[in-house]
Design a protein around this motif. Structure first.
Motif, PDB file in Angstrom:
ATOM      1  N   LEU A 572       0.828  -1.206   0.000  1.00 18.30           N
ATOM      2  CA  LEU A 572       0.000   0.000   0.000  1.00 18.30           C
ATOM      3  C   LEU A 572       0.864   1.258   0.000  1.00 18.30           C
ATOM      4  N   ILE A 573       1.934   1.240   0.767  1.00 20.14           N
ATOM      5  CA  ILE A 573       2.809   2.416   0.840  1.00 20.14           C
ATOM      6  C   ILE A 573       3.566   2.601  -0.475  1.00 20.14           C
ATOM      7  N   GLN A 574       4.067   1.517  -1.049  1.00 21.05           N
ATOM      8  CA  GLN A 574       4.780   1.626  -2.331  1.00 21.05           C
ATOM      9  C   GLN A 574       3.861   2.128  -3.441  1.00 21.05           C
ATOM     10  N   ASP A 575       2.609   1.672  -3.461  1.00 20.68           N
ATOM     11  CA  ASP A 575       1.669   2.098  -4.494  1.00 20.68           C
ATOM     12  C   ASP A 575       1.221   3.548  -4.303  1.00 20.68           C
ATOM     13  N   ASN A 576       1.345   4.070  -3.081  1.00 27.76           N
ATOM     14  CA  ASN A 576       0.897   5.438  -2.797  1.00 27.76           C
ATOM     15  C   ASN A 576       2.032   6.272  -2.211  1.00 27.76           C
ATOM     16  N   ARG A 577       3.209   6.067  -2.744  1.00 35.02           N
ATOM     17  CA  ARG A 577       4.373   6.749  -2.185  1.00 35.02           C
ATOM     18  C   ARG A 577       4.283   8.260  -2.373  1.00 35.02           C
ATOM     19  N   GLY A 578       3.700   8.690  -3.470  1.00 32.97           N
ATOM     20  CA  GLY A 578       3.545  10.130  -3.699  1.00 32.97           C
ATOM     21  C   GLY A 578       2.685  10.769  -2.621  1.00 32.97           C
ATOM     22  N   LYS A 579       1.564  10.141  -2.281  1.00 32.74           N
ATOM     23  CA  LYS A 579       0.704  10.670  -1.224  1.00 32.74           C
ATOM     24  C   LYS A 579       1.427  10.661   0.128  1.00 32.74           C
ATOM     25  N   LEU A 580       2.216   9.618   0.339  1.00 34.82           N
ATOM     26  CA  LEU A 580       2.954   9.541   1.601  1.00 34.82           C
ATOM     27  C   LEU A 580       3.947  10.692   1.718  1.00 34.82           C
ATOM     28  N   ASN A 581       4.648  11.002   0.626  1.00 31.48           N
ATOM     29  CA  ASN A 581       5.618  12.101   0.661  1.00 31.48           C
ATOM     30  C   ASN A 581       4.946  13.435   0.953  1.00 31.48           C
ATOM     31  N   VAL A 582       3.757  13.662   0.372  1.00 31.23           N
ATOM     32  CA  VAL A 582       3.011  14.896   0.652  1.00 31.23           C
ATOM     33  C   VAL A 582       2.653  14.974   2.136  1.00 31.23           C
ATOM     34  N   LEU A 583       2.218  13.865   2.685  1.00 28.91           N
ATOM     35  CA  LEU A 583       1.831  13.817   4.098  1.00 28.91           C
ATOM     36  C   LEU A 583       3.036  14.065   5.006  1.00 28.91           C
ATOM     37  N   ILE A 584       4.183  13.459   4.651  1.00 23.71           N
ATOM     38  CA  ILE A 584       5.402  13.638   5.459  1.00 23.71           C
ATOM     39  C   ILE A 584       5.820  15.102   5.465  1.00 23.71           C
ATOM     40  N   LYS A 585       5.831  15.733   4.290  1.00 20.72           N
ATOM     41  CA  LYS A 585       6.266  17.120   4.186  1.00 20.72           C
ATOM     42  C   LYS A 585       5.363  18.046   4.998  1.00 20.72           C
ATOM     43  N   LYS A 586       4.048  17.850   4.877  1.00 23.13           N
ATOM     44  CA  LYS A 586       3.106  18.697   5.608  1.00 23.13           C
ATOM     45  C   LYS A 586       3.213  18.486   7.115  1.00 23.13           C
ATOM     46  N   LEU A 587       3.438  17.250   7.529  1.00 22.67           N
ATOM     47  CA  LEU A 587       3.550  16.947   8.954  1.00 22.67           C
ATOM     48  C   LEU A 587       4.809  17.568   9.550  1.00 22.67           C
ATOM     49  N   GLU A 588       5.894  17.573   8.773  1.00 21.06           N
ATOM     50  CA  GLU A 588       7.119  18.218   9.240  1.00 21.06           C
ATOM     51  C   GLU A 588       6.915  19.718   9.397  1.00 21.06           C
ATOM     52  N   GLU A 589       6.114  20.313   8.543  1.00 19.55           N
ATOM     53  CA  GLU A 589       5.878  21.753   8.606  1.00 19.55           C
ATOM     54  C   GLU A 589       4.951  22.127   9.763  1.00 19.55           C
TER      55      GLU A 589
END
Length: 616
Positions: A572-589
Motif C-alpha cells: 500500500l505504501i509503495q503504491d501510494n508513495r507520492g501521497k505519503l511524501n506529501v503527508l510527510i512534508k506537511k507533517l514536518e511543517e
C-alpha cells in the motif's frame, strides 16, 4: 467494660511508677562505703579526707585511698555516724578539708520533693494522654476500633442519583436498596427479604463509591465508609476486632449503609497463601463472614462492597445470604459519556459552542474518573491562557493530555529524528486512511508527549463497538505495522520507534490464533488457560494444554499472519508513495494535522467507520 479496662491501665501505671522509682534508687543513687567514726578520725588525721558534709546525724564525703604501689587512686565516697565531738571543726580546718553543714532531715519535705511532685506530674500527663488517645483513629487506645468514616444526612453536600451518570442499569438495581431503607414496611408486609449485601464490580474510576454514597443520600440514612485495608493490622486479632466494632457501630445507627471499598484486600480466597492458611487476613475474613450471618437485614443494615478484582474473592463471600446481589458497572457508552461530561461540567464555565456529544465520541473507553479529569484539565488549560470560559480547543487539548501525556516541549529532537518520526506516523496515517474497515484518523502529531511517545496517530470510532470482525482485526495489524514499513521504504532502514507497535501486533496476532479461533489451519480452538492477574498462591502454575507440535504450529501461524499484514502495508505504501511524501512534508511543517486535513492531502472521502489510538 470500659471502666474495668481503664482501672487496669491505671493500676498498671501505678505499679510501673513505683518500679521506676525503685530501680532509679538502686542503680542511680551514689554508692557509699560505711566507715566507723574512729576510722574517719584516723583518715582525717592522716590527711586522706578531701571533702565532706557534716550533718546532725550523718557525715558524708570522699577520702583518698593509697594503692599498693603508693600511687593515689580515685576518691571513694563514704559516710559515718558522728558522735558529739567539739574538736572536729578545728581539726578539719587544720587539715584544710572543705566541709559544710547539712540541714536537718525534713521527712515531709523529702516526701514532697521525691515522691508527691513526681507522682502528681506523671498522673497529670497520664490522664492527658488517656483523654487524647481515647479518640477515634488513635494508635494507642483504639487498636480494636474500626476506622470507619460516618457521613450523616445533614443536608450539606448530599449526593444523589442525579450526581451519577453513565450507569443507568446499576442505578436501577440500587434504587430497590434505597426504597427498602426509605420505606421498609412496603417490603416487610409482603414477607420479602432485601439482600444483605451488594457487591459492586467494575474497573477503577467507574463510580462504585459514588453510587454507594448516592444510595445513602437518596435514602437519607447514615453512611459508614471504610477501606478493606483498614482491617488488616500487624497485631494479631486486630482485624477481627475492628470488624466486630464496625458492626456494633452500624447497629447503633441503623438503618444505615456500610460501604467497604476495595474488599479484595481482605476478602481474598482462603488457603491461597504459601505460608499456611491461618493468618491475620483470614481471621478478619472469617469474622466478616460470621458477622454477615449474624445480623438480620430487616434491621435496616445494608452492606455494599466494591472491587475491581472479583476473581480473587472467596466463594463464601459471594454465596446467597452474604453478597446476594452482584452489580457490574461498565465503562459508560456514548450517551453515558455525554451525560457524565454534563454532570462534571456543572461547576465549570463552559463555552456555549462546546458540544459534549463530540467530546463523548472522541473519548471511547474513558471511565467516569477519566472524563472528570478531562473537564478539570480543560479548566486548568483555559485558566492558564486567561480565558473566561472553557472552549472546544481546551477540551481537545485535555483529551490529548489524558491519552498521551503532556507535551514535552523541552525535548529537542534533531532534524533527522524529527523526519524519522514524521515518516513513521505518516505510515500509520496512510494505512489507516486507505483501508476500508479501520477507524477514521482523528489527529496525527509529531510533538513528543508523556515519557516515551515521540509522536502518535489517533483514530477514533464513530460509534461504540462491542465486536471486532476478522477483517477489522487484520486491518488493525496492518495499521500498526504501517510505521515500520514506511521507515523501511523511505529510509531503507528501520528504527526502534516501532517497539510499541510490534508488542501490540504480537499480542493481536496471538489472540487471533489462540483466543479467537480465527486461524484457518488450526480451526476454532482456544489454547492456554485464560486466567486473570496472578496473585500470590493462586494460579502460580499454569497447565500446558497442548503439545509441542501444536505450539510450533501456533508460532508458525502467528508469524504468517504478521508477515502477510506487513507485506500488505508495504505494498500500500509503495503504491501510494507520492501521497505519503506529501503527508510527510506537511507533517514536518505543521507538526499536528487533524483528520480533515489528512483526508484533503490524500484526496480521500470521509469514512463512516472506526479504531483506537496508537502511540510510539
Amino acid at each position: 467494660m470500659k471502666n474495668n479496662k481503664r482501672r487496669s491501665f491505671s493500676l498498671g501505671y501505678i505499679l510501673l511508677f513505683f518500679a521506676i522509682v525503685y530501680l532509679a534508687q538502686m542503680f542511680f543513687s551514689p554508692k557509699a562505703e560505711e566507715v566507723s567514726y574512729s576510722q574517719f578520725r584516723l583518715y582525717l588525721k592522716n590527711g586522706y579526707i578531701s571533702e565532706c558534709t557534716v550533718g546532725q546525724n550523718i557525715i558524708r564525703g570522699y577520702y583518698k585511698k593509697l594503692s599498693a604501689e603508693g600511687g593515689e587512686e580515685d576518691k571513694i565516697a563514704f559516710f559515718t555516724v558522728p558522735i558529739q565531738d567539739q574538736a572536729l571543726v578545728n581539726e578539719l580546718e587544720e587539715q584544710k578539708v572543705r566541709f559544710k553543714g547539712a540541714p536537718e532531715n525534713n521527712f515531709l519535705k523529702s516526701m514532697i520533693m521525691w515522691w508527691i511532685i513526681p507522682f502528681g506530674v506523671m498522673t497529670l500527663v497520664w490522664f492527658l494522654l488517656l483523654k487524647k488517645f481515647s479518640g477515634m483513629g488513635s494508635p494507642f487506645m483504639s487498636f480494636g476500633k474500626a476506622k470507619v468514616k460516618l457521613y450523616s444526612d445533614n443536608g450539606t453536600q448530599k449526593i444523589t442519583f442525579a450526581d451519577v451518570a453513565g450507569c443507568d442499569e446499576a442505578k436501577e438495581e440500587l434504587k430497590e436498596i434505597k426504597d427498602f431503607l426509605a420505606y421498609p414496611d412496603r417490603f416487610q408486609k409482603l414477607g420479602g427479604k432485601i439482600p444483605k449485601g451488594v457487591l459492586l464490580i467494575g474497573s477503577p474510576g467507574t463510580g462504585k463509591t459514588l453510587l454507594a454514597k448516592a444510595v445513602a443520600g437518596e435514602a437519607g440514612v447514615h453512611f459508614f465508609s471504610i477501606s478493606g485495608s483498614d482491617f488488616v493490622e500487624m497485631f494479631v486479632g486486630m482485624g477481627a476486632a475492628r470488624v466486630r466494632d464496625m458492626f456494633e457501630q452500624a447497629k447503633e445507627k441503623a438503618p444505615c449503609i456500610v460501604f467497604i471499598d476495595e474488599i479484595d484486600s481482605v476478602g481474598r480466597q482462603r488457603g491461597a497463601g504459601l505460608g499456611g492458611g491461618h493468618d491475620e487476613r483470614e481471621q478478619t475474613l472469617n469474622q466478616l463472614l460470621a458477622e454477615m450471618d449474624g445480623f438480620n437485614s430487616q434491621k435496616g443494615i445494608i452492606i455494599i462492597a466494591a472491587t475491581n478484582r472479583p476473581d480473587v474473592l472467596d466463594n463464601a463471600l459471594l454465596r446467597p445470604g452474604r453478597f446476594d446481589r452482584q452489580i457490574t458497572i461498565d465503562r459508560p457508552d456514548l450517551s453515558g459519556r455525554e451525560a457524565v461530561l454534563a454532570v462534571h461540567a456543572k461547576s465549570v464555565k463552559i463555552d456555549p459552542d462546546v458540544s459534549f456529544k463530540t467530546i463523548a465520541k472522541r473519548t471511547p473507553g474513558f471511565t467516569g474518573a477519566d472524563l472528570a479529569n478531562v473537564i478539570n484539565e480543560s479548566a486548568l488549560l483555559a485558566a492558564r491562557h486567561n480565558k473566561n470560559s472553557v472552549g472546544m480547543e481546551d477540551l481537545e487539548a485535555a483529551i490529548d493530555r489524558v491519552l498521551a501525556g503532556p507535551e514535552r516541549k523541552s525535548r529537542i529532537m534533531s532534524e533527522a529524528e524529527k523526519k524519522t518520526v514524521a515518516i513513521h506516523e505518516s505510515g500509520h496515517t496512510l494505512i489507516a486512511a486507505m483501508l476500508p474497515k479501520t477507524d477514521p484518523v482523528h489527529k496525527v502529531s509529531i510533538i513528543p508527549r508523556g515519557t516515551a511517545a515521540l509522536g502518535y496517530t489517533m483514530q477514533l470510532p464513530i460509534e461504540d463497538k462491542y465486536l471486532t470482525t476478522e477483517s477489522e482485526l487484520l486491518e488493525n495489524i496492518c495499521v500498526l505495522l504501517g510505521g515500520r514499513a514506511a521507515e523501511e521504504i523511505i529510509l531503507d532502514e528501520i528504527s526502534t520507534g516501532a517497539q510499541n507497535d510490534i508488542e501490540k501486533v504480537s499480542k493481536l496476532a496471538r489472540n487471533y490464533v489462540c483466543r479467537f479461533g480465527m486461524s484457518k489451519k488450526i480451526g476454532p480452538q482456544t489454547f492456554g488457560r485464560q486466567s486473570g492477574n496472578i496473585f500470590l498462591g493462586h494460579d502460580l502454575v499454569q497447565e500446558k494444554e497442548y503439545s509441542e507440535k501444536t505450539a510450533v504450529t501456533i508460532d508458525e501461524e502467528v508469524t504468517k499472519i504478521i508477515n502477510e499484514c506487513y507485506e500488505k502495508s508495504r505494498k500500500l505504501i509503495q503504491d501510494n508513495r507520492g501521497k505519503l511524501n506529501v503527508l510527510i512534508k506537511k507533517l514536518e511543517e505543521c507538526e499536528v494535522l487533524d483528520g480533515e486535513q489528512v483526508l484533503e492531502l490524500l484526496n480521500l472521502k470521509k469514512k463512516d467507520i472506526s479504531l483506537s489510538g496508537d502511540k510510539e
